[in-house]
Design a protein around this motif. Sequence first.
Motif, PDB file in Angstrom:
ATOM      1  N   THR A 230       5.716  -5.932  -2.864  1.00 24.83           N
ATOM      2  CA  THR A 230       6.146  -6.097  -1.478  1.00 24.83           C
ATOM      3  C   THR A 230       5.575  -4.980  -0.613  1.00 24.83           C
ATOM      4  N   GLU A 231       5.489  -5.257   0.669  1.00 26.41           N
ATOM      5  CA  GLU A 231       4.958  -4.250   1.590  1.00 26.41           C
ATOM      6  C   GLU A 231       5.851  -3.015   1.623  1.00 26.41           C
ATOM      7  N   SER A 232       7.167  -3.209   1.519  1.00 24.99           N
ATOM      8  CA  SER A 232       8.073  -2.052   1.520  1.00 24.99           C
ATOM      9  C   SER A 232       7.840  -1.174   0.296  1.00 24.99           C
ATOM     10  N   THR A 233       7.527  -1.792  -0.848  1.00 25.48           N
ATOM     11  CA  THR A 233       7.209  -1.021  -2.050  1.00 25.48           C
ATOM     12  C   THR A 233       5.924  -0.229  -1.860  1.00 25.48           C
TER      13      THR A 233
ATOM     14  N   VAL B 175      -5.511  -3.283  -6.079  1.00 29.06           N
ATOM     15  CA  VAL B 175      -6.458  -4.111  -6.824  1.00 29.06           C
ATOM     16  C   VAL B 175      -5.850  -5.498  -6.997  1.00 29.06           C
ATOM     17  N   SER B 176      -6.511  -6.502  -6.427  1.00 31.55           N
ATOM     18  CA  SER B 176      -6.037  -7.883  -6.518  1.00 31.55           C
ATOM     19  C   SER B 176      -4.612  -8.010  -5.984  1.00 31.55           C
ATOM     20  N   ASN B 177      -4.380  -7.390  -4.848  1.00 35.48           N
ATOM     21  CA  ASN B 177      -3.074  -7.451  -4.187  1.00 35.48           C
ATOM     22  C   ASN B 177      -3.278  -8.064  -2.813  1.00 35.48           C
ATOM     23  N   GLU B 178      -2.660  -9.210  -2.577  1.00 32.24           N
ATOM     24  CA  GLU B 178      -2.925  -9.950  -1.345  1.00 32.24           C
ATOM     25  C   GLU B 178      -2.089  -9.470  -0.166  1.00 32.24           C
ATOM     26  N   ILE B 179      -1.110  -8.603  -0.426  1.00 31.13           N
ATOM     27  CA  ILE B 179      -0.362  -7.971   0.664  1.00 31.13           C
ATOM     28  C   ILE B 179      -0.973  -6.593   0.869  1.00 31.13           C
ATOM     29  N   THR B 180      -1.755  -6.441   1.924  1.00 28.39           N
ATOM     30  CA  THR B 180      -2.512  -5.204   2.086  1.00 28.39           C
ATOM     31  C   THR B 180      -2.330  -4.620   3.474  1.00 28.39           C
ATOM     32  N   PRO B 181      -1.436  -3.647   3.642  1.00 29.98           N
ATOM     33  CA  PRO B 181      -1.382  -2.921   4.911  1.00 29.98           C
ATOM     34  C   PRO B 181      -2.740  -2.276   5.194  1.00 29.98           C
ATOM     35  N   PRO B 182      -3.139  -2.190   6.455  1.00 32.06           N
ATOM     36  CA  PRO B 182      -4.508  -1.770   6.790  1.00 32.06           C
ATOM     37  C   PRO B 182      -4.875  -0.356   6.361  1.00 32.06           C
TER      38      PRO B 182
END
Length: 342
Positions: free
Chosen positions: A123-126, A140-147
């Motif tokens: 999760t983005e919070s994590t 790596v291979s994580n589709e939730i990517t903060p900029p």
Amino acid sequence: MVTLKDIANEAGVSIATVSRILNEDPTFNVSPEIREKIMNTANHLGYVKRRSENKSILIISHLSSEIEYFDGFYKNLMKELKKDIARYNLTLKDIIRANKQLTIKDFRNIKKAGAILIIGHFTESTLEWLYHLNSKIVLVSNEITPPHFNRVQFNQYDTMFNFVDLLHKEGFKHVVYVAGRKQAWDLRTKKTEETIDKRRQAFIDWHKLHNLEPHVILEGWYLKDGITATHELLHAETLPDVILAGNDALAEAILIKLKEQQIKVPDDIQVIGFNNLEESKYYDPALSTFNQTISDMSSNAIALAYSQIKNPTVNAIHILIETKYIHRRSATIEFPEEIKDY
């Protein structure tokens, strides 16, 4: 730059003596006068002690070791990462699994790691919580990517969107996407929340753009799930023209089930996978699939981690790796810049 030799010459002692005192060797016996003289000389000359590089790598994975063992993509990715860590003379400190409770040791390792590789979906919070503890992170291979995160990802969205577009232009109107649901982990609460994978999103977006209803079956990511999904397809009013499987394991199950029902591939239905696992060329028939070069993902991830250790960057680096269509006997469809493998 002041060297140990400069200090030794000025203080009239050996370089070894200077080194052991400045590195606070507890086993070295020397008089307080000599110790003080060396320290004063070092300060007078403006000596700045070089910090030794922290070459430890911590991996945080969304999969348990048991599930990873049966997941061809992530199993091979972990294998490549370990090889590249060794190639860069780095040290794999530990692997934290999302399904395990965090320990005091885990917190310590997160804070002290030279760089952290986060594998898979969180999760983005994590991610933000981990970034607060240690900003030297590569996703790596994580589709939730903060900029502001470094990341390495396959370009799955464009691959799927363009391929579905090609299929329809070639006259294949009934295309089905078979996959599973993706879950993003909260590392602290051990809860998960559903997140849509890029291929599924692209599949849906293309159909919405053309005012068509997307046909998606979400049973899971493993062999048994492919059997269940195919059973559902076979009981529909009409068979699809093309089945796009979310990975090669699903595609293998689909091929097995279709063969049991004496449905010919590719004459009756075309089947295409994703990942290009080594064994996919030996399926019956050999599987057309999209190659995701795991070694490229691994080498880019470790290069980014190494650069974070050497010189942490302010601006995040995003690496998007293109996929390649591998044309084998489970499909007749040709795709620009494909690789024929039959």
